[in-house]
Motif scaffolding. Sequence first.
Motif, PDB file in Angstrom:
ATOM      1  N   UNK A 148       0.821  -1.215   0.000  1.00  0.00           N
ATOM      2  CA  UNK A 148       0.000   0.000   0.000  1.00  0.00           C
ATOM      3  C   UNK A 148       0.854   1.265   0.000  1.00  0.00           C
ATOM      4  N   UNK A 149       2.000   1.202   0.651  1.00  0.00           N
ATOM      5  CA  UNK A 149       2.877   2.364   0.756  1.00  0.00           C
ATOM      6  C   UNK A 149       3.884   2.467  -0.393  1.00  0.00           C
ATOM      7  N   UNK A 150       4.000   1.406  -1.178  1.00  0.00           N
ATOM      8  CA  UNK A 150       4.967   1.420  -2.272  1.00  0.00           C
ATOM      9  C   UNK A 150       6.405   1.416  -1.789  1.00  0.00           C
ATOM     10  N   UNK A 151       6.663   0.683  -0.691  1.00  0.00           N
ATOM     11  CA  UNK A 151       8.004   0.596  -0.124  1.00  0.00           C
ATOM     12  C   UNK A 151       8.330  -0.867   0.139  1.00  0.00           C
ATOM     13  N   UNK A 152       9.523  -1.144   0.636  1.00  0.00           N
ATOM     14  CA  UNK A 152       9.915  -2.518   0.923  1.00  0.00           C
ATOM     15  C   UNK A 152       9.370  -2.973   2.269  1.00  0.00           C
ATOM     16  N   UNK A 153       9.267  -4.284   2.428  1.00  0.00           N
ATOM     17  CA  UNK A 153       8.871  -4.842   3.716  1.00  0.00           C
ATOM     18  C   UNK A 153       9.893  -4.494   4.787  1.00  0.00           C
ATOM     19  N   UNK A 154      11.150  -4.453   4.412  1.00  0.00           N
ATOM     20  CA  UNK A 154      12.191  -4.113   5.371  1.00  0.00           C
ATOM     21  C   UNK A 154      11.980  -2.714   5.937  1.00  0.00           C
ATOM     22  N   UNK A 155      11.587  -1.782   5.087  1.00  0.00           N
ATOM     23  CA  UNK A 155      11.308  -0.421   5.572  1.00  0.00           C
ATOM     24  C   UNK A 155      10.138  -0.410   6.543  1.00  0.00           C
ATOM     25  N   UNK A 156       9.123  -1.223   6.269  1.00  0.00           N
ATOM     26  CA  UNK A 156       7.968  -1.304   7.172  1.00  0.00           C
ATOM     27  C   UNK A 156       8.398  -1.854   8.525  1.00  0.00           C
ATOM     28  N   UNK A 157       9.180  -2.917   8.516  1.00  0.00           N
ATOM     29  CA  UNK A 157       9.641  -3.527   9.761  1.00  0.00           C
ATOM     30  C   UNK A 157      10.471  -2.526  10.567  1.00  0.00           C
ATOM     31  N   UNK A 158      11.394  -1.862   9.919  1.00  0.00           N
ATOM     32  CA  UNK A 158      12.263  -0.914  10.624  1.00  0.00           C
ATOM     33  C   UNK A 158      11.463   0.249  11.196  1.00  0.00           C
ATOM     34  N   UNK A 159      10.547   0.797  10.391  1.00  0.00           N
ATOM     35  CA  UNK A 159       9.777   1.969  10.832  1.00  0.00           C
ATOM     36  C   UNK A 159       8.826   1.618  11.970  1.00  0.00           C
ATOM     37  N   UNK A 160       8.124   0.495  11.835  1.00  0.00           N
ATOM     38  CA  UNK A 160       7.144   0.150  12.867  1.00  0.00           C
ATOM     39  C   UNK A 160       7.818  -0.241  14.176  1.00  0.00           C
ATOM     40  N   UNK A 161       8.996  -0.847  14.093  1.00  0.00           N
ATOM     41  CA  UNK A 161       9.734  -1.137  15.325  1.00  0.00           C
ATOM     42  C   UNK A 161      10.176   0.171  15.985  1.00  0.00           C
ATOM     43  N   UNK A 162      10.686   1.073  15.187  1.00  0.00           N
ATOM     44  CA  UNK A 162      11.124   2.387  15.724  1.00  0.00           C
ATOM     45  C   UNK A 162       9.934   3.123  16.355  1.00  0.00           C
ATOM     46  N   UNK A 163       8.801   3.104  15.685  1.00  0.00           N
ATOM     47  CA  UNK A 163       7.615   3.771  16.211  1.00  0.00           C
ATOM     48  C   UNK A 163       7.183   3.183  17.551  1.00  0.00           C
ATOM     49  N   UNK A 164       7.168   1.850  17.622  1.00  0.00           N
ATOM     50  CA  UNK A 164       6.723   1.188  18.858  1.00  0.00           C
ATOM     51  C   UNK A 164       7.677   1.469  20.013  1.00  0.00           C
ATOM     52  N   UNK A 165       8.961   1.432  19.729  1.00  0.00           N
ATOM     53  CA  UNK A 165       9.931   1.715  20.801  1.00  0.00           C
ATOM     54  C   UNK A 165       9.790   3.153  21.295  1.00  0.00           C
ATOM     55  N   UNK A 166       9.494   4.054  20.394  1.00  0.00           N
ATOM     56  CA  UNK A 166       9.285   5.449  20.804  1.00  0.00           C
ATOM     57  C   UNK A 166       8.042   5.581  21.673  1.00  0.00           C
ATOM     58  N   UNK A 167       6.938   4.963  21.245  1.00  0.00           N
ATOM     59  CA  UNK A 167       5.688   5.068  21.989  1.00  0.00           C
ATOM     60  C   UNK A 167       5.815   4.456  23.379  1.00  0.00           C
ATOM     61  N   UNK A 168       6.397   3.264  23.454  1.00  0.00           N
ATOM     62  CA  UNK A 168       6.425   2.528  24.719  1.00  0.00           C
ATOM     63  C   UNK A 168       7.676   2.797  25.545  1.00  0.00           C
ATOM     64  N   UNK A 169       8.535   3.674  25.062  1.00  0.00           N
ATOM     65  CA  UNK A 169       9.705   4.077  25.833  1.00  0.00           C
ATOM     66  C   UNK A 169      10.732   2.976  25.996  1.00  0.00           C
ATOM     67  N   UNK A 170      10.926   2.173  24.951  1.00  0.00           N
ATOM     68  CA  UNK A 170      11.845   1.039  25.019  1.00  0.00           C
ATOM     69  C   UNK A 170      13.099   1.290  24.166  1.00  0.00           C
TER      70      UNK A 170
END
Length: 290
Positions: free
Chosen positions: A268-290
């Motif tokens: 849907x975003x027109x990007x690689x799966x690797x980019x999705x994995x990296x971004x969503x992990x970064x987002x979650x760590x930011x939200x949950x303070x990890x």
Amino acid sequence: MIHYSQIYYDMKNAVFILASAIWKRGAGGNGKGAVNMIFESHAHYDDEDFDADREELLSSLAGHGIGTVINIGASLAGSEASVKLAERYPFIYGAVGVHPSEVEELSGEGMERLRALCGHEKVVAVGETGLDYHYPEPAAALQKEWFARQLALAREVKLPVIIHSREAAKDTLDIMQAHHAGEIGGVVHCFSYAKEMAREYLDMDFYFGIGGVITFKNAKKLKEAVQYIPLDKILMETDSPYLSPEPHRGERNSSLNLPFVAEAIAELKGISCEEVVEATERNARKLFGL
């Protein structure tokens, strides 16, 4: 570096291909543990559906590219079980709260139990909490009362909140706005509304939990919303044992299915799966303070 453009995505093989690539990039390739591995932001591994093989399944996650799991409380007992799982497994963290369908069990004493659990070093959020009008009970008024009180708890203990909202878009938003949820922060789990509602949550700087529903053929509104939502506001989740993605819809879900979610978001975003994995992990760590 894994070049996903060189990989064909046969849906039957997607989990194996993506998980293997992530494993090589993460713990198996550079010794950095959970770095660049999939972050599971919403699962219920305390659920009885996992009683037969919980240990085996959880022990297998790292080998399939899953680096971190947030186990979500849906009841008082479930919240306590989430904390116990977090104590047992280094890669699991807990959220404590009472699902709107379970609020009849809540009382002042119950809120004190949740407050005490929030002090645990591995508890990273309050939830899940919110509104669910799919069934007539519990009454909407009761759900609203305990939703508001759990938002107040999240503010008090300075933890983000995990929002559950099903067939209750306006009331959920009204309560969040009335209680200035944007000042608390959090994620709308299993987001299922249109992009117009996504805009409202973005105005509050909330994140969006995207899971198996994104792979469903009839999820047109959600797909449009995911195209609209910035990648830096998306988390990946399963809601295990529920809501398995295609091609496993109707089966027990687990974090092992997250590559299907990553693939759908990437398309849907027109990007690689690797980019999705990296971004969503970064987002979650930011939200949950990890």
